[in-house]
Design a protein around this motif. Structure first.
Motif, PDB file in Angstrom:
ATOM      1  N   MET A   1      49.969 108.072  99.939  1.00 16.97           N
ATOM      2  CA  MET A   1      50.935 107.775  98.894  1.00 16.97           C
ATOM      3  C   MET A   1      50.466 106.541  98.138  1.00 16.97           C
ATOM      4  O   MET A   1      50.118 105.523  98.732  1.00 16.97           O
ATOM      5  CB  MET A   1      52.306 107.516  99.515  1.00 16.97           C
ATOM      6  N   CYS A   2      50.438 106.632  96.802  1.00 22.14           N
ATOM      7  CA  CYS A   2      49.891 105.548  96.001  1.00 22.14           C
ATOM      8  C   CYS A   2      50.867 105.084  94.922  1.00 22.14           C
ATOM      9  O   CYS A   2      51.204 103.906  94.851  1.00 22.14           O
ATOM     10  CB  CYS A   2      48.572 105.997  95.380  1.00 22.14           C
ATOM     11  N   VAL A   3      51.318 106.009  94.084  1.00 22.09           N
ATOM     12  CA  VAL A   3      52.208 105.686  92.962  1.00 22.09           C
ATOM     13  C   VAL A   3      53.257 106.778  92.863  1.00 22.09           C
ATOM     14  O   VAL A   3      52.957 107.957  93.063  1.00 22.09           O
ATOM     15  CB  VAL A   3      51.419 105.600  91.628  1.00 22.09           C
ATOM     16  N   GLY A   4      54.485 106.381  92.538  1.00 22.36           N
ATOM     17  CA  GLY A   4      55.554 107.351  92.332  1.00 22.36           C
ATOM     18  C   GLY A   4      56.275 107.059  91.026  1.00 22.36           C
ATOM     19  O   GLY A   4      56.328 105.915  90.580  1.00 22.36           O
ATOM     20  N   VAL A   5      56.803 108.096  90.415  1.00 20.94           N
ATOM     21  CA  VAL A   5      57.514 107.953  89.147  1.00 20.94           C
ATOM     22  C   VAL A   5      58.907 108.543  89.299  1.00 20.94           C
ATOM     23  O   VAL A   5      59.070 109.663  89.780  1.00 20.94           O
ATOM     24  CB  VAL A   5      56.748 108.678  88.014  1.00 20.94           C
ATOM     25  N   LYS A   6      59.904 107.746  88.917  1.00 18.03           N
ATOM     26  CA  LYS A   6      61.284 108.203  88.883  1.00 18.03           C
ATOM     27  C   LYS A   6      61.735 108.179  87.420  1.00 18.03           C
ATOM     28  O   LYS A   6      60.915 108.042  86.533  1.00 18.03           O
ATOM     29  CB  LYS A   6      62.147 107.301  89.767  1.00 18.03           C
ATOM     30  N   THR A   7      63.020 108.282  87.171  1.00 22.34           N
ATOM     31  CA  THR A   7      63.489 108.303  85.784  1.00 22.34           C
ATOM     32  C   THR A   7      63.370 106.950  85.111  1.00 22.34           C
ATOM     33  O   THR A   7      63.014 106.866  83.938  1.00 22.34           O
ATOM     34  CB  THR A   7      64.950 108.776  85.699  1.00 22.34           C
ATOM     35  N   ASP A   8      63.653 105.874  85.831  1.00 24.13           N
ATOM     36  CA  ASP A   8      63.710 104.548  85.217  1.00 24.13           C
ATOM     37  C   ASP A   8      62.834 103.506  85.893  1.00 24.13           C
ATOM     38  O   ASP A   8      62.941 102.322  85.622  1.00 24.13           O
ATOM     39  CB  ASP A   8      65.154 104.052  85.197  1.00 24.13           C
ATOM     40  N   LYS A   9      61.957 103.957  86.799  1.00 23.41           N
ATOM     41  CA  LYS A   9      61.076 103.013  87.488  1.00 23.41           C
ATOM     42  C   LYS A   9      59.872 103.731  88.079  1.00 23.41           C
ATOM     43  O   LYS A   9      59.843 104.948  88.184  1.00 23.41           O
ATOM     44  CB  LYS A   9      61.828 102.258  88.561  1.00 23.41           C
ATOM     45  N   MET A  10      58.903 102.913  88.451  1.00 27.56           N
ATOM     46  CA  MET A  10      57.695 103.407  89.080  1.00 27.56           C
ATOM     47  C   MET A  10      57.559 102.722  90.433  1.00 27.56           C
ATOM     48  O   MET A  10      57.845 101.533  90.574  1.00 27.56           O
ATOM     49  CB  MET A  10      56.472 103.069  88.210  1.00 27.56           C
ATOM     50  N   MET A  11      57.123 103.466  91.435  1.00 24.76           N
ATOM     51  CA  MET A  11      56.876 102.908  92.757  1.00 24.76           C
ATOM     52  C   MET A  11      55.371 102.733  92.913  1.00 24.76           C
ATOM     53  O   MET A  11      54.599 103.626  92.557  1.00 24.76           O
ATOM     54  CB  MET A  11      57.410 103.854  93.841  1.00 24.76           C
ATOM     55  N   VAL A  12      54.963 101.576  93.422  1.00 22.97           N
ATOM     56  CA  VAL A  12      53.559 101.363  93.762  1.00 22.97           C
ATOM     57  C   VAL A  12      53.476 100.944  95.213  1.00 22.97           C
ATOM     58  O   VAL A  12      54.313 100.190  95.705  1.00 22.97           O
ATOM     59  CB  VAL A  12      52.877 100.304  92.852  1.00 22.97           C
ATOM     60  N   ARG A  13      52.471 101.438  95.897  1.00 20.68           N
ATOM     61  CA  ARG A  13      52.235 101.064  97.292  1.00 20.68           C
ATOM     62  C   ARG A  13      51.119 100.036  97.294  1.00 20.68           C
ATOM     63  O   ARG A  13      49.975 100.346  96.942  1.00 20.68           O
ATOM     64  CB  ARG A  13      51.839 102.290  98.110  1.00 20.68           C
ATOM     65  N   ILE A  14      51.480  98.809  97.669  1.00 18.29           N
ATOM     66  CA  ILE A  14      50.508  97.721  97.657  1.00 18.29           C
ATOM     67  C   ILE A  14      50.367  97.140  99.059  1.00 18.29           C
ATOM     68  O   ILE A  14      51.109  97.517  99.972  1.00 18.29           O
ATOM     69  CB  ILE A  14      50.910  96.612  96.650  1.00 18.29           C
ATOM     70  N   ASP A  15      49.456  96.226  99.219  1.00 12.60           N
ATOM     71  CA  ASP A  15      49.243  95.565 100.499  1.00 12.60           C
ATOM     72  C   ASP A  15      50.537  94.877 100.931  1.00 12.60           C
ATOM     73  O   ASP A  15      51.034  93.986 100.237  1.00 12.60           O
ATOM     74  CB  ASP A  15      48.125  94.533 100.349  1.00 12.60           C
ATOM     75  N   PRO A  16      51.112  95.268 102.083  1.00 12.41           N
ATOM     76  CA  PRO A  16      52.358  94.643 102.532  1.00 12.41           C
ATOM     77  C   PRO A  16      52.258  93.124 102.685  1.00 12.41           C
ATOM     78  O   PRO A  16      53.239  92.418 102.463  1.00 12.41           O
ATOM     79  CB  PRO A  16      52.623  95.304 103.889  1.00 12.41           C
ATOM     80  N   ALA A  17      51.081  92.629 103.016  1.00 11.35           N
ATOM     81  CA  ALA A  17      50.898  91.185 103.172  1.00 11.35           C
ATOM     82  C   ALA A  17      51.028  90.452 101.838  1.00 11.35           C
ATOM     83  O   ALA A  17      51.274  89.247 101.812  1.00 11.35           O
ATOM     84  CB  ALA A  17      49.533  90.897 103.797  1.00 11.35           C
ATOM     85  N   LYS A  18      50.884  91.150 100.739  1.00  5.62           N
ATOM     86  CA  LYS A  18      50.970  90.535  99.413  1.00  5.62           C
ATOM     87  C   LYS A  18      52.309  90.795  98.723  1.00  5.62           C
ATOM     88  O   LYS A  18      52.553  90.276  97.641  1.00  5.62           O
ATOM     89  CB  LYS A  18      49.837  91.061  98.521  1.00  5.62           C
ATOM     90  N   SER A  19      53.163  91.591  99.337  1.00  7.01           N
ATOM     91  CA  SER A  19      54.421  92.009  98.703  1.00  7.01           C
ATOM     92  C   SER A  19      55.274  90.850  98.227  1.00  7.01           C
ATOM     93  O   SER A  19      55.721  90.825  97.079  1.00  7.01           O
ATOM     94  CB  SER A  19      55.254  92.863  99.660  1.00  7.01           C
ATOM     95  N   GLU A  20      55.545  89.902  99.107  1.00  7.74           N
ATOM     96  CA  GLU A  20      56.431  88.783  98.759  1.00  7.74           C
ATOM     97  C   GLU A  20      55.873  87.973  97.596  1.00  7.74           C
ATOM     98  O   GLU A  20      56.604  87.637  96.659  1.00  7.74           O
ATOM     99  CB  GLU A  20      56.659  87.880  99.975  1.00  7.74           C
TER     100      GLU A  20
ATOM    101  N   ASP B   1      60.539  98.230  87.261  1.00  7.94           N
ATOM    102  CA  ASP B   1      61.417  98.743  86.220  1.00  7.94           C
ATOM    103  C   ASP B   1      60.592  99.238  85.041  1.00  7.94           C
ATOM    104  O   ASP B   1      59.605  98.616  84.653  1.00  7.94           O
ATOM    105  CB  ASP B   1      62.376  97.634  85.774  1.00  7.94           C
ATOM    106  N   ILE B   2      61.009 100.339  84.463  1.00  5.96           N
ATOM    107  CA  ILE B   2      60.279 100.937  83.331  1.00  5.96           C
ATOM    108  C   ILE B   2      60.150  99.973  82.154  1.00  5.96           C
ATOM    109  O   ILE B   2      59.193 100.047  81.395  1.00  5.96           O
ATOM    110  CB  ILE B   2      60.936 102.267  82.903  1.00  5.96           C
ATOM    111  N   ASN B   3      61.082  99.033  82.016  1.00  5.80           N
ATOM    112  CA  ASN B   3      61.013  98.060  80.923  1.00  5.80           C
ATOM    113  C   ASN B   3      59.855  97.080  81.080  1.00  5.80           C
ATOM    114  O   ASN B   3      59.543  96.347  80.148  1.00  5.80           O
ATOM    115  CB  ASN B   3      62.336  97.309  80.803  1.00  5.80           C
ATOM    116  N   GLU B   4      59.229  97.072  82.239  1.00  2.00           N
ATOM    117  CA  GLU B   4      58.065  96.217  82.485  1.00  2.00           C
ATOM    118  C   GLU B   4      56.760  96.997  82.350  1.00  2.00           C
ATOM    119  O   GLU B   4      55.699  96.493  82.718  1.00  2.00           O
ATOM    120  CB  GLU B   4      58.155  95.598  83.886  1.00  2.00           C
TER     121      GLU B   4
END
Length: 114
Positions: free
Chosen positions: A39-58, A84-87
């Motif tokens: 799983m890498c990237v996901g698209v919803k209606t108003d946002k995108m999901m990205v899977r990144i390094d958990p150690a860098k999340s914060e 958010d899609i606005n970004e």
């Protein structure tokens, strides 16, 4: 399942330029792009999901507006960020997030069940 088709096309264009091992699956109420069976990237209606390094999340969340940790049910999914899609109006903004996802994808665990 509803998702933003325009955003999905923009994501698809960037991912297919970066890799030839991409599959698409409908999940989490949207469209998910799997790169190398991960799983890498996901698209919803108003946002995108990205899977990144958990150690860098914060750190990534602290320096980003319009981004938040993904929550699935009651569980915080560390390493999974909703943007958010606005970004994501410009190609540069979109590439920034997808680049982080692709960089982590190299070391991420496979989502494929054996």
């Amino acid at each position: 399942m509803a998702y933003n088709e325009l955003l999905a096309d923009r994501v698809r264009e960037i991912l297919f330029a970066a890799s030839d091992n991409i599959t698409e699956k409908q999940m989490f109420g949207g469209l998910c792009f799997m790169v190398n069976d991960k799983m890498c990237v996901g698209v919803k209606t108003d946002k995108m999901m990205v899977r990144i390094d958990p150690a860098k999340s914060e750190k990534v969340l602290e320096s980003s507006t319009g981004a938040e940790m993904m929550v699935h049910g009651n569980r915080v999914m560390k390493g999974y960020i909703f943007v958010d899609i606005n970004e994501l109006h410009t190609q540069k903004q979109l590439q920034h997030w997808i680049k982080m996802a692709l960089e982590f994808n190299v070391n991420a665990k496979s989502s494929r069940k054996k």
